[in-house]
Design an enzyme around this catalytic site. Structure first.
Site, PDB file in Angstrom:
ATOM      1  N   CYS B 413       0.800  -1.220   0.000  1.00 59.13           N
ATOM      2  CA  CYS B 413       0.000   0.000   0.000  1.00 59.13           C
ATOM      3  C   CYS B 413       0.834   1.272   0.000  1.00 59.13           C
ATOM      4  O   CYS B 413       0.482   2.243  -0.667  1.00 59.13           O
ATOM      5  CB  CYS B 413      -0.995  -0.002   1.149  1.00 59.13           C
ATOM      6  N   HIS B 457      -2.052   0.754   7.161  1.00 58.09           N
ATOM      7  CA  HIS B 457      -2.375   1.082   5.779  1.00 58.09           C
ATOM      8  C   HIS B 457      -1.849   2.474   5.457  1.00 58.09           C
ATOM      9  O   HIS B 457      -1.588   3.284   6.355  1.00 58.09           O
ATOM     10  CB  HIS B 457      -3.908   1.045   5.605  1.00 58.09           C
ATOM     11  N   ASP B 473      -8.056   5.928  -2.150  1.00 58.12           N
ATOM     12  CA  ASP B 473      -7.213   4.788  -1.798  1.00 58.12           C
ATOM     13  C   ASP B 473      -6.770   4.070  -3.047  1.00 58.12           C
ATOM     14  O   ASP B 473      -7.516   3.284  -3.624  1.00 58.12           O
ATOM     15  CB  ASP B 473      -7.983   3.831  -0.876  1.00 58.12           C
TER      16      ASP B 473
END
Lengths: 307, 661
Positions: B413, B457, B473
């Site tokens: 991520c 994250h 995202d």
């Protein structure tokens, strides 16, 4: 004090006569709690605070447990070994705990006496002999009895002072004085007979102060071999009187001490003797019981029985 | 130290003191240098040899040498001497050395007292439910050892444990009451805190690979309980830190340094969500919250909402912190929000050179005249086409963004977030990287959301004209399962093994137990560890209906009365039931029966005499009385236990007296 705790031959320990208070280490335990509390507060740590409160609760619960250890214990006066004045007195008490757990680490002491430790099994009586300070001739009263225990945690002391209703007898201290005149007169006759007969002459021994002059072995002294004294075995049936009136000393206590000495001396020689005191007479006899009777008579001469 | 006046401890009980010490210091030894453990072994061995009379007691000189050696060792082992570890080291050393000199009851008491402080020290390092249970066990062993000091006769081990346990059991109710009602104060002075060894969590920078390392730990990060309905975990982005400064390799945070609030404040906040977070200590000042935080409160310290909507504490979080928050699900601006010049410059800033290909790509979008939303769509489309989501990305070179976008195309991520933000900035769209947690798992036992390190994250916020900072995202474009179902679903089977705590999660029979255990830990955290003056007031209000003095007073009075009644009942019961010997208890029914019929045991009469008298009075009793007498004597005086059943039979069968009518 005597009003609050009247005399009794036996006591059962219960909440009426047991006291509890933190021991010195109990205050140390409070200090421990304070340290933990400060740690817990400064670190805002609830577990440490809980630990501090646990120590506090343990301190409180220890009061109950210390009480329970001694509660339901019976203390009974057993008696006292007769002793001579000036010697420590040994008094005995019987302890019996009705607790299911028995009783741990109990300490006992008469006022001024030595501390003794005991532990009791449930329901099993146990006698404990306690050494008390030396006493004077006459009746003897035990001081108050301290029963204490710091069990289980040593931070709470549980104790009681018991006023046990016991009486003992303290004989006069034996002191060497010249042999009473009456005994001497009787002896003289015996001695003459023995000397003429010669068969009861038992031997010589080194002179001790207080030996009768007529037993001195003058012949040996004249040979410069030292001061010796002739000994005679006592023929059975020869009787001797220890008489108050015939004592050479005047002081009452000294007279009693002297009579005590001679009573012991005759007893050691297994020589029958009797005792005559103003108002009391112990007939001629031998043996331990007789000796005890005579010594008791001496001990209690003009003694006032304590209330 | 040891006075000759204090009585000695029975030898068979010294082992208990040593055991209680072992229990108290075992968890501390892992925080201390190894030589202290060795010292402890040595001290115990020494004590044992003294007990066996192989060696003598240490003399004063030896004790002084040992003590100074320990102090010197501690100074060498701990670089900063005021630290907590140094203090604990000092405590444990003194504790251990005391063992060598352990004879009298006073020595024993000192061991016990230091033992309690050592248990407190355990709680400084950890406070989980397990640690709490272990602490209780330590207390039980300490109490057992404590009272063995004062035994004067031998007892079995279980007897001792029973007595110790009983003491603990009796003291617990009062402890609970004190814990609940005693007033709580704030810290009285500042204290050293444990060193941060082996703690996992974010740092205040982000470079490729950081989060990939973090998710390998299965440790919990925080737990949340919501007021009202629980939101879906996938919709929850827990903002931790805003990173707005990129130097070509690492993202840093600048917003904290900004002098004035620079965030446009929405004037209409709708659909407020209220929740309470219990954060594991992470040694940072920033806390985790949902976007658009509008309110925060805590009794554990001063919290504030910073420039970029990040919640901050006044001091780093060194112990678990509970805070209550409100966040708006939606926000509206009546006037279109504007970004200040400073902020715009900061959020479009890139290093002067590096990553030429990425810059070129972004430049193409600008030249093509795409608007902001189109630029975003282009970037997401790029990710969606040919990128792989993996925990084991290849290492990137000097041009990290270029390497990732055009060469490896494999990343986690933070790679997606970082390169996405880079592209946006290069294309002139203000963008910043957010790190925090996404998702979480509900615990149905206690109804709370557990967010663990494996939920760590990174994502991006982009400034869109008209709607302000918007959460985006990029990972969702590559691996939507990551967002919807959690990390393990999004990863390949090889990668899954790398995620922390996952071996647990996958065994189906363990899962409910694991959930229950975590729930117990959460309840422990909420009701025990976080019980503070605030909760205390709440609880008292709920229990008593108010906090007035008269309510408190009468509650205490009632409590005292209850205790008094229990105590009085106990005393009365003791008095009513005189303690009888075993023999007396056995005979009591028969004697009562005969007494009712007019044959009572005379005072001072033994049972044998009584039976004889009975036999003389009534000829038909002669034989049973003789039997009974014989059995009784056999049991009492010869200690023949086997005869007891027979005796009981005879007692029961003993004939009654003829009625006197």
């Amino acid at each position: 004090m005597d009003q609050r705790a009247p005399r009794a031959a036996s006591f059962r320990l219960n909440r009426k006569n047991l006291y509890t208070f933190p021991h010195l280490t109990g205050f140390a335990c409070l200090g421990l709690m304070a340290i933990l509390w400060l740690l817990g507060t400064n670190y805002q740590n609830n577990l440490i605070l809980a630990l501090a409160y646990s120590v506090m609760s343990i301190l409180v619960v220890a009061i109950l447990h210390a009480y329970l250890n001694l509660a339901a214990m019976d203390v009974r006066w057993l008696g006292v070994q007769p002793t001579f004045a000036g010697q420590p007195v040994e008094a005995s008490v019987e302890l019996c705990s009705a607790n299911k757990q028995g009783c741990e680490s109990v300490e006992l002491r008469f006022a001024g006496g030595e501390l003794r430790q005991a532990s009791l099994d449930s329901g099993a009586p146990q006698s404990v002999t306690l050494v008390c300070p030396a006493a004077t001739r006459g009746y003897w009263r035990p001081g108050r009895l301290l029963v204490q225990s710091c069990f289980p945690l040593g931070i709470i002391r549980c104790w009681t002072w018991l006023n046990l209703d016991g009486v003992g007898v303290v004989y006069p201290a034996p002191r060497v004085v010249p042999e009473p005149l009456g005994a001497q007169a009787d002896n003289l006759a015996d001695g003459l007979r023995v000397e003429t007969g010669g068969e009861d002459f038992a031997g010589l021994r080194v002179y001790r102060p207080g030996d009768p002059m007529r037993h001195m072995a003058w012949k040996i002294f004249a040979q410069d071999k030292g001061l010796y004294c002739k000994e005679y075995s006592q023929p059975q049936g020869a009787d001797t009187w220890l008489d108050w009136q015939s004592m050479a000393v005047q002081d009452t206590e000294l007279r009693l001490s002297g009579l005590c000495y001679w009573a012991l001396a005759y007893h050691a020689q297994q020589r029958p003797f009797g005792l005559r005191l103003p108002g009391t007479e112990v007939p001629i006899d031998t043996g331990d019981t007789h000796l005890h009777q005579c010594l008791t008579a001496l001990a209690l001469f003009q003694a006032v029985k304590p209330a | 130290m040891s006075s000759s006046k204090s009585p000695l401890i029975r030898r068979d009980n010294i082992g208990w003191l040593l055991a209680s010490q072992a229990f108290a210091i075992a968890p501390l030894l892992s925080h201390l240098p190894a030589w202290i453990s060795a010292l402890w072994m040595l001290a115990v061995l020494w004590r044992w040899l003294i007990l066996l009379q192989r060696v003598g007691e240490p003399n004063l000189f030896l004790k002084l040498v040992l003590t100074s050696a320990c102090v010197a060792g501690l100074y060498l082992s701990f670089p900063h001497q005021a630290g907590l570890d140094f203090m604990v080291g000092l405590l444990v050393c003194a504790f251990v050395l005391k063992v060598i000199e352990l004879n009298t009851r006073k020595d024993g008491l000192l061991i016990i007292f230091i033992g309690f402080i050592a248990v407190a020290a355990q709680f400084l390092f950890a406070q989980s439910l397990l640690v709490g249970v272990y602490g209780l066990l330590c207390c039980a062993v300490l109490l057992t050892a404590w009272q063995t000091i004062f035994y004067s006769k031998p007892h079995g081990a279980w007897f001792k444990v029973g007595r110790g346990g009983l003491l603990l059991l009796h003291s617990m109710p009062l402890m609970v009451i004190l814990f609940v009602v005693m007033p709580r104060l704030g810290p009285l002075w500042t204290v050293p805190v444990p060193d941060g060894k082996g703690k996992t969590g974010f740092s205040d920078t982000l470079s490729p690979g950081d989060i990939g390392t973090l998710v390998k730990s299965g440790e919990p990060a925080f737990r949340v309980s919501f007021v009202g309905a629980n939101p879906v975990p996938s919709s929850l982005y827990w903002r931790g830190l805003v990173l707005d400064d990129y130097d070509g390799q690492v993202w840093h945070s600048q917003a904290l340094a900004l002098p004035e609030p620079d965030e446009p404040v929405p004037d209409q906040l709708e659909d407020l969500l209220e929740y309470s977070v219990i954060l594991e200590p992470h040694r940072q000042v920033w806390l985790f919250s949902l976007p658009r935080a509008v309110y925060v409160a805590s009794t554990g310290g001063e919290l504030s909402i910073g420039n970029d909507g990040i919640v901050q504490a006044a001091e780093p979080v060194y112990r678990r912190l509970q805070y209550t928050m409100r966040s708006a699900r939606q926000a509206h601006f009546t006037q279109p929000p504007t970004l200040s010049a400073v902020s715009r410059r900061l959020n479009t800033q890139l290093p002067p050179q590096g990553d030429p290909k990425a810059r070129q790509l972004a430049n193409q979008w600008v030249l093509a005249g795409l608007n902001d939303q189109q630029k975003i769509d282009q970037a997401l489309k790029l990710f969606n086409e040919s990128f792989t989501y993996t925990l084991q990305p290849p290492t990137l070179g000097r041009h990290a963004v270029d390497d990732f976008l055009f060469v490896s195309k494999r990343g986690f991520c933070e790679h997606f977030a970082s390169s996405f933000a880079f592209l946006m900035r290069a294309a002139g769209v203000p963008a910043r990287v957010l790190v925090g947690y996404q998702g979480g798992r509900y615990n149905d036992v206690e109804n709370y959301l557990l967010v663990s390190q494996s939920d760590a994250h990174a994502w991006v916020e982009v400034w869109l004209e008209g709607s302000g900072w918007t959460t985006l995202d990029p990972t969702a474009a590559v691996a939507p399962q990551r967002i919807e179902q959690g990390l393990t679903e999004a990863l390949s089977p090889q990668d899954r093994d790398l995620v922390g705590g996952d071996a647990w999660q996958r065994s189906a029979w363990l899962l409910p137990w694991q959930k229950r255990w975590d729930a117990a830990g959460y309840a422990w955290q909420r009701w025990v560890l976080n019980y503070d003056s605030h909760q205390q007031q709440g609880l008292l209000e709920r229990l008593l209906g108010g906090r007035d003095a008269w309510r408190l007073g009468s509650a205490l009075l009632a409590l005292a009365v209850v205790f008094g009644v229990v105590f009085a009942y106990w005393l009365l019961r003791q008095r009513r039931r005189p303690q009888l010997s075993a023999e007396a208890r056995l005979l009591a029914p028969l004697l009562r029966r005969l007494a009712r019929q007019g044959m009572a045991l005379q005072p001072g009469e033994t049972f044998a005499q009584f039976l004889q008298r009975l036999g003389e009075q009534e000829p038909r009793y002669r034989i049973p009385a003789r039997h009974l007498s014989r059995l009784f004597e056999q049991w009492v005086y010869q200690g023949d236990v086997a005869v007891k059943p027979q005796l009981l039979r005879h007692l029961k069968a003993f004939p009654g007296l003829p009625s006197k009518t």
